[in-house]
Design an enzyme around this catalytic site. Structure first.
Site, short mmCIF file in Angstrom:
data_model
loop_
_atom_site.label_atom_id
_atom_site.label_comp_id
_atom_site.label_asym_id
_atom_site.label_seq_id
_atom_site.Cartn_x
_atom_site.Cartn_y
_atom_site.Cartn_z
N GLY A 40 0.83 -1.21 0.00
CA GLY A 40 0.00 0.00 0.00
C GLY A 40 0.86 1.26 0.00
O GLY A 40 1.90 1.28 0.67
N ARG A 50 13.16 10.77 -3.09
CA ARG A 50 14.02 11.94 -3.33
C ARG A 50 15.31 11.86 -2.50
O ARG A 50 16.41 12.09 -3.01
CB ARG A 50 13.23 13.19 -2.97
CG ARG A 50 14.04 14.48 -3.00
CD ARG A 50 13.13 15.62 -2.57
NE ARG A 50 13.83 16.89 -2.49
CZ ARG A 50 14.45 17.33 -1.41
NH1 ARG A 50 14.49 16.58 -0.32
NH2 ARG A 50 15.04 18.51 -1.42
N ILE A 156 0.98 3.20 6.27
CA ILE A 156 0.21 4.03 7.20
C ILE A 156 -0.16 3.26 8.46
O ILE A 156 -0.52 3.86 9.47
CB ILE A 156 -1.07 4.60 6.54
CG1 ILE A 156 -2.04 3.49 6.15
CG2 ILE A 156 -0.73 5.49 5.36
CD1 ILE A 156 -3.46 4.00 5.92
N ASP A 157 -0.11 1.92 8.41
CA ASP A 157 -0.58 1.12 9.54
C ASP A 157 0.37 1.13 10.74
O ASP A 157 -0.02 0.76 11.84
CB ASP A 157 -0.81 -0.34 9.11
CG ASP A 157 -2.03 -0.49 8.23
OD1 ASP A 157 -2.74 0.51 8.03
OD2 ASP A 157 -2.27 -1.61 7.73
N ARG A 192 -26.00 13.55 17.76
CA ARG A 192 -25.99 12.20 17.18
C ARG A 192 -24.79 11.37 17.67
O ARG A 192 -23.78 11.92 18.10
CB ARG A 192 -25.88 12.29 15.65
CG ARG A 192 -27.20 12.63 15.00
CD ARG A 192 -27.03 12.83 13.52
NE ARG A 192 -28.33 13.05 12.90
CZ ARG A 192 -28.51 13.54 11.69
NH1 ARG A 192 -27.47 13.88 10.95
NH2 ARG A 192 -29.72 13.70 11.20
N ALA A 216 -12.63 10.46 21.35
CA ALA A 216 -13.69 9.49 21.05
C ALA A 216 -14.22 8.89 22.35
O ALA A 216 -13.50 8.79 23.35
CB ALA A 216 -13.15 8.38 20.16
N ARG A 284 -4.87 7.29 3.00
CA ARG A 284 -3.59 6.94 2.36
C ARG A 284 -3.05 8.06 1.48
O ARG A 284 -1.90 8.02 1.06
CB ARG A 284 -3.76 5.67 1.53
CG ARG A 284 -3.85 4.40 2.35
CD ARG A 284 -2.83 3.36 1.91
NE ARG A 284 -3.02 2.96 0.55
CZ ARG A 284 -3.52 1.79 0.16
NH1 ARG A 284 -3.90 0.91 1.06
NH2 ARG A 284 -3.63 1.49 -1.09
O1 F6P Z 1 -1.46 -0.08 3.38
C1 F6P Z 1 -2.13 -0.47 4.52
C2 F6P Z 1 -3.61 -0.47 4.25
O2 F6P Z 1 -4.06 0.83 3.92
C3 F6P Z 1 -4.46 -1.03 5.38
O3 F6P Z 1 -4.72 -0.10 6.38
C4 F6P Z 1 -5.68 -1.47 4.63
O4 F6P Z 1 -6.35 -2.46 5.34
C5 F6P Z 1 -5.13 -1.98 3.34
O5 F6P Z 1 -3.90 -1.32 3.14
C6 F6P Z 1 -6.00 -1.76 2.12
O6 F6P Z 1 -5.33 -2.28 1.02
P1 F6P Z 1 -5.81 -2.10 -0.49
O7 F6P Z 1 -5.66 -0.64 -0.83
O8 F6P Z 1 -4.88 -2.95 -1.27
O9 F6P Z 1 -7.22 -2.51 -0.52
#
Ligand code: F6P
Length: 351
Positions: A40, A50, A156-157, A192, A216, A284
């Site tokens: 991802g 870069r 990002i995870d 809500r 939250a 992302r």
């Molecule tokens: O890159 C990590 C991630 O964004 C996860 O958070 C998410 O579950 C997954 O990739 C989604 O992947 P794709 O874009 O391949 O569906």
């Protein structure tokens, strides 16, 4: 000795001392390096590219880019890069090299093909920016074909073991926080409850950081038992003290859409009506935060430096506030710890 012979011997000495210097500075004898993104995409990958390309140029290496990760490599999609190819990209989300998920790379025969392509293209070393799936492929490619490879954590995870940080996490959290703040505005105006699903296939890290940062009322992880009684009690308590809104953050897990089940259960069993928002891939994209840019610059530089110092297979991990080289074996798993203490923090602050 004639002057001509003296000149020739002086030249030979200079060449020999240069070779010696090169061997000391560059024991891998690397002359070219290719960089690729895999898995991802994550904001900050362009900054990594870069930084690696310009550091490589500064150290006398020829940099290449591999388009579309392992899939692009298998198609020989390798392009030379220079200082201008990576100009004006720092502030851009995504990756100029594009990326892909490539399940075929689990096959040894496919990795052999990849190694042959790299050799045919004259690539001496590889830099792979991605998550632990990409690192698994990189580690196998190195072990089987002895290609020097440095991994740069980019997802990002933030779920790669062996590093406290992976490029893109801060930006994704920031994007989600901004979105949830907006949802809070409308949730408050209409009194809500909202359920907001954030990304994180195997990791609750985004959910935890967003939940804490947005105040939250609840955070839910897909793999845990969901305590609906507790969620109901929290919402009811908040309403009793005059709260006008509640936000439940849900980590998506393996199958996005868990928030629909939660909504249904809250309505059917507790008579709580709620609205849904799945943030999805918006997390992302976007321009990387300063923190992601700064760490990406450091990691790209460190990766090239590592190759020049003779490293053959390591990851530029972020540990104790510094970029350190660690073996791939430290980074091939998902992070196990769930930062659960944050849940107590959320509970205490959301009364
Ligand atoms: O890159 C990590 C991630 O964004 C996860 O958070 C998410 O579950 C997954 O990739 C989604 O992947 P794709 O874009 O391949 O569906």
């Amino acid at each position: 000795m004639t002057q001509k012979k003296k000149d020739a011997s002086a030249k030979k000495e200079t060449v020999q001392s240069q070779v010696k210097k090169d061997v000391v500075l560059n024991p891998n004898n690397i002359k070219s390096v290719a960089i690729m993104c895999s898995g991802g995409d994550a904001p900050g990958m362009n900054v990594v590219i870069r930084s690696a390309v310009r550091t490589a140029l500064g150290m006398g290496l020829k940099p290449y880019g591999i388009n579309r990760g392992w899939s692009g490599l298998l198609e020989g999609d390798v392009v030379p890069l220079d200082a201008s190819s990576v100009g004006n990209i720092m502030q851009k989300g995504g990756t100029i090299l594009q990326t892909s998920r490539c399940p075929e790379f689990h096959e040894p025969e496919i990795r052999k093909e990849a190694a042959n392509i790299l050799r045919r293209k004259g690539i001496d070393a590889l830099i792979v920016c991605g998550g632990n799936g990409s690192f698994n492929g990189a580690w196998k490619l190195h072990s089987e074909h002895d290609i020097p490879i440095i991994g740069i954590p980019g997802t990002i995870d933030n779920d790669i073991s062996g590093t406290d940080y992976s490029i893109g996490f801060d930006t994704a959290v920031q994007t989600a926080v901004e979105a949830v703040d907006k949802i809070r505005d409308t949730a408050h105006s209409h009194a809500r409850t909202f359920i907001v699903e954030v990304m994180g296939r195997k990791s609750p890290a985004i959910a935890l950081h967003v939940g804490v940062s947005c105040g939250a009322e609840n955070i839910v992880f897909p793999n845990d038992h969901i305590d609906f009684e507790a969620i109901h009690a929290d919402i009811a308590r908040g309403m009793d003290r005059g709260k006008q809104s509640s936000i439940i953050i849900v980590a998506e897990g393996e199958t996005p859409g868990l928030c629909y089940d939660i909504k249904r259960k809250l309505a059917d069993d507790y008579d709580i009506s709620s609205h849904l928002c799945i943030l999805g891939h918006i997390q992302r994209g976007g321009k990387p935060t300063a923190l992601d840019r700064f760490r990406a610059c450091r990691m790209g530089y460190r990766a090239i430096k590592a190759l020049m110092d003779g490293e053959r297979a390591s990851v530029t991990a972020y540990l104790e506030g510094d970029v350190k080289l660690v073996p791939f074996s430290n980074c091939l798993e998902n992070k196990k710890e769930y930062e659960k203490p944050f849940l107590e923090l959320v509970k205490l602050l959301a009364i």
